[in-house]
Design a protein around this motif. Structure first.
Motif, mmCIF file in Angstrom:
data_model
loop_
_atom_site.group_PDB
_atom_site.id
_atom_site.type_symbol
_atom_site.label_atom_id
_atom_site.label_comp_id
_atom_site.label_asym_id
_atom_site.label_seq_id
_atom_site.Cartn_x
_atom_site.Cartn_y
_atom_site.Cartn_z
ATOM 1 N N THR A 52 -7.284 -3.974 6.188
ATOM 2 C CA THR A 52 -6.963 -3.276 4.953
ATOM 3 C C THR A 52 -5.982 -4.136 4.179
ATOM 4 O O THR A 52 -5.276 -4.966 4.751
ATOM 5 C CB THR A 52 -6.375 -1.873 5.220
ATOM 6 N N ASP A 53 -5.924 -3.967 2.867
ATOM 7 C CA ASP A 53 -5.014 -4.788 2.051
ATOM 8 C C ASP A 53 -3.995 -3.931 1.323
ATOM 9 O O ASP A 53 -3.556 -4.267 0.231
ATOM 10 C CB ASP A 53 -5.795 -5.662 1.079
ATOM 11 N N ILE A 54 -3.579 -2.833 1.935
ATOM 12 C CA ILE A 54 -2.590 -1.954 1.320
ATOM 13 C C ILE A 54 -1.200 -2.587 1.401
ATOM 14 O O ILE A 54 -0.859 -3.227 2.389
ATOM 15 C CB ILE A 54 -2.593 -0.561 1.969
ATOM 16 N N ASP A 55 -0.403 -2.407 0.347
ATOM 17 C CA ASP A 55 0.986 -2.875 0.305
ATOM 18 C C ASP A 55 1.127 -4.359 0.618
ATOM 19 O O ASP A 55 1.810 -4.747 1.555
ATOM 20 C CB ASP A 55 1.870 -2.068 1.254
ATOM 21 N N ILE A 80 -0.990 2.830 9.226
ATOM 22 C CA ILE A 80 -1.188 2.640 7.789
ATOM 23 C C ILE A 80 -0.059 3.370 7.074
ATOM 24 O O ILE A 80 0.043 4.592 7.137
ATOM 25 C CB ILE A 80 -2.546 3.200 7.338
ATOM 26 N N ASP A 82 0.969 4.846 4.246
ATOM 27 C CA ASP A 82 0.559 5.418 2.968
ATOM 28 C C ASP A 82 0.667 6.934 3.085
ATOM 29 O O ASP A 82 0.237 7.514 4.086
ATOM 30 C CB ASP A 82 -0.884 5.013 2.644
ATOM 31 N N ARG A 130 -12.566 5.199 4.392
ATOM 32 C CA ARG A 130 -11.492 5.550 3.473
ATOM 33 C C ARG A 130 -10.710 6.666 4.129
ATOM 34 O O ARG A 130 -11.251 7.716 4.471
ATOM 35 C CB ARG A 130 -12.022 5.988 2.108
ATOM 36 N N GLN A 133 -6.383 7.591 0.501
ATOM 37 C CA GLN A 133 -6.701 6.651 -0.584
ATOM 38 C C GLN A 133 -6.792 5.208 -0.102
ATOM 39 O O GLN A 133 -6.878 4.291 -0.912
ATOM 40 C CB GLN A 133 -5.628 6.754 -1.679
ATOM 41 N N VAL A 134 -6.781 4.997 1.214
ATOM 42 C CA VAL A 134 -6.745 3.645 1.779
ATOM 43 C C VAL A 134 -8.114 3.250 2.320
ATOM 44 O O VAL A 134 -8.728 3.991 3.095
ATOM 45 C CB VAL A 134 -5.692 3.569 2.908
#
Length: 145
Positions: A52-55, A80, A82, A130, A133-134
């Motif tokens: 994942t490419d969150i934050d 994660i 989020d 998903r 929202q991730v």
């Protein structure tokens, strides 16, 4: 004199039979251990890579365990960070020679390729999850580049 030679031959024959018996027992044990090891190796799940490419920079992890828990809690296997992700959001488990995805009663739901997950479902190479929202990309069998 003849009886001594016969007795010696019988002793040598008995020793040879004993060594042949022990050799066959050792061979059978070795063969069974090898077969058991092959069966155990076949039961190992194929490697699972999640990314994942969150934050910021992408988070990519490779898993070989038969179960992976995804969620916001730091103790999860794939944490994660989020607010739309539940503490224990979803579980990936390897059973019946396939990877399965199930939602763990998350608040914002789990989606596989855009479809809501309401019961355990099989995942395949290249699927996208998903969680809230991730987005999470899945690679099975090799590490994703």
């Amino acid at each position: 004199m003849v009886s001594a030679i016969i007795l010696l031959i019988l002793r040598l024959l008995m020793a040879a039979l004993l060594y042949a018996f022990l050799g066959s027992v050792i061979y059978i044990l070795w063969r069974d251990l090898k077969r058991q090891g092959e069966l155990m190796a076949a039961r190992q799940p194929p490697p699972l890579t999640l990314s994942t490419d969150i934050d910021g920079p992408p988070l990519t992890r490779l898993y070989t365990a038969p179960e992976v828990v995804l969620g916001r809690e730091p103790a999860c296997d794939f944490p994660i960070n989020d607010q739309t992700v539940s503490a224990h959001h979803a579980r990936l488990s390897y059973r019946q020679n396939q990877w399965w995805l199930e939602d763990m009663a998350s608040t914002n739901g789990t989606y596989l390729n855009g479809e809501a997950v309401t019961s355990p479902v099989v995942i395949t190479q290249g699927d996208t999850l998903r969680l809230g929202q991730v987005g999470v990309k899945i690679a099975i069998g090799h590490k994703r580049q």
